[in-house]
Design an enzyme around this catalytic site. Structure first.
Site, PDB file in Angstrom:
ATOM      1  N   GLU A  52       0.825  -1.211   0.000  1.00 56.41           N
ATOM      2  CA  GLU A  52       0.000   0.000   0.000  1.00 56.41           C
ATOM      3  C   GLU A  52       0.857   1.258   0.000  1.00 56.41           C
ATOM      4  OE1 GLU A  52      -2.096  -2.949   2.852  1.00 56.41           O
ATOM      5  OE2 GLU A  52      -0.087  -2.597   2.039  1.00 56.41           O
ATOM      6  N   LEU A 204      22.178 -27.638  -1.785  1.00 55.76           N
ATOM      7  CA  LEU A 204      20.817 -27.174  -1.500  1.00 55.76           C
ATOM      8  C   LEU A 204      20.671 -25.667  -1.621  1.00 55.76           C
ATOM      9  CD1 LEU A 204      19.868 -29.468   1.530  1.00 55.76           C
ATOM     10  CD2 LEU A 204      19.583 -29.890  -0.927  1.00 55.76           C
TER      11      LEU A 204
END
Length: 352
Positions: A52, A204
């Protein structure tokens, strides 16, 4: 432009910042000024402005008397940033269309109440189902104290993940592997078993796409010098692990362990979403390693069933997304992870 189309714009804005906002939710906002000009915003990385405020910054004085469409209820408390509800009020926004309320106890309807108390017209529910799907990890973590769990698997058409000798890389092609790295980039933590670490020594990390690498978690103890280190090394109940990760701000956990770890999460009813990559390959026998290890359903009446929510072509492979048709029940004792025997055999899935 129709109401639903403005909210769709906000949904698309939120999707574009997925993976960059956690532990904050990925939110989009569209502001339409009385003269028809449109200004947009999406949540910035942690410490930055909420959607916003970004849209208001772009709108400037054009925000007075405008309508704002926002995918999640504007916050009403001060955290790293000030309350978005107050910012909308101060800017002179006349109307706010909210997709869904925020379950965070610090908000939970308070933002909407504050807007209405200031004379702002508020409507709730536009494209609510779409936004609930988009924000599922955030909504679950805030509502239950556990992160959203995605179980990623890759297999042949006959449901096998590795050859009898343990070799598994690579079942799928490059497009599927890149997509799996996008899953990593959208996740806050990634979980594998110590057996997979010993066998494959995966890093990973996120490599084939842009994005930050997730927190790495090893079930058991990783050997010294493993590429996965530094990582959290965990022993105990999986539910305790998930609660601990949620307290660290983790919204989504990606489970990439082998068949033993996958089977443990599945049987405990801890998986919220299954992402299965299917390669057009067939091992052709029962000696290759399966998707899930451990005891399965003893009768057809007890077979787990879900709903296929999406199917995508990725090069020559398929990605199949499956979710439980209802929240997964705990079907047995929650597995306890203890230190593993280094020589214990394990089932693998392709990781790197």
């Amino acid at each position: 432009m129709a109401e639903t189309e403005r909210m769709q714009q906000a949904v698309d804005l939120a999707a574009a910042v997925r993976g960059a906002t956690s532990p904050n939710p990925w939110v989009g906002c569209v502001i339409e000024a009385p003269d028809g000009q449109v200004f947009t915003g999406a949540t910035e990385p942690p410490g930055g402005a909420h959607a916003e405020v970004v849209a208001l910054r772009h709108a400037g004085d054009h925000a007075r008397g405008a309508t704002a469409w926002v995918t999640l209820e504007p916050c009403s408390h001060t955290g790293r940033t000030g309350p978005c509800a107050d910012a909308l009020i101060a800017a002179g926004i006349a109307r706010v269309v909210v997709a869904i309320e925020d379950p965070d106890p610090q908000v939970s309807g308070k933002g909407i109440e504050r807007l209405r108390a200031a004379g702002v017209e508020v409507s709730v529910g536009e494209r609510a189902d779409d936004v609930r799907l988009q924000l599922a990890p955030y909504l679950k973590q805030r509502s239950t104290g556990r992160p959203w769990v995605v179980l990623k698997l890759a297999s042949s058409l006959d449901g096998r993940t590795a050859a009898p000798d343990g070799s598994s890389q690579w079942i799928t092609g490059g497009a599927a592997r890149a997509d799996a790295h996008q899953l990593r980039a959208e996740s806050d933590a990634i979980v594998v078993g110590a057996g997979t670490v010993r066998a494959d020594d995966p890093s990973l990390t996120v490599r084939h796409v842009e994005g930050r690498s997730p927190l790495r978690v090893v079930l058991g103890t990783a050997p010294a010098g493993a590429k996965v280190l530094p990582a959290i090394e965990f022993e105990g109940e999986l539910t305790d692990l998930l609660a601990d990760l949620a307290e660290r701000g983790v919204l989504q956990v990606l489970v990439e362990g082998g068949a033993t770890v996958a089977g443990a999460f599945h049987r405990a009813g801890l998986v919220d979403e299954y992402v299965i990559y299917l390669a057009p390959a067939i091992f052709g026998g029962d000696d290759a390693r399966p998707l899930l290890a451990g005891p399965g359903a003893p009768t057809m009446a007890e077979v787990w069933r879900g709903a296929i929510t999406a199917v995508h072509h990725l090069g020559g492979d398929l990605r199949v997304d499956v979710r439980p048709v209802a929240p997964s029940p705990i079907t047995g004792p929650v597995p306890v992870v203890r230190a593993e025997d280094p020589h214990r055999p394990h089932s693998r899935n392709e990781v790197a």
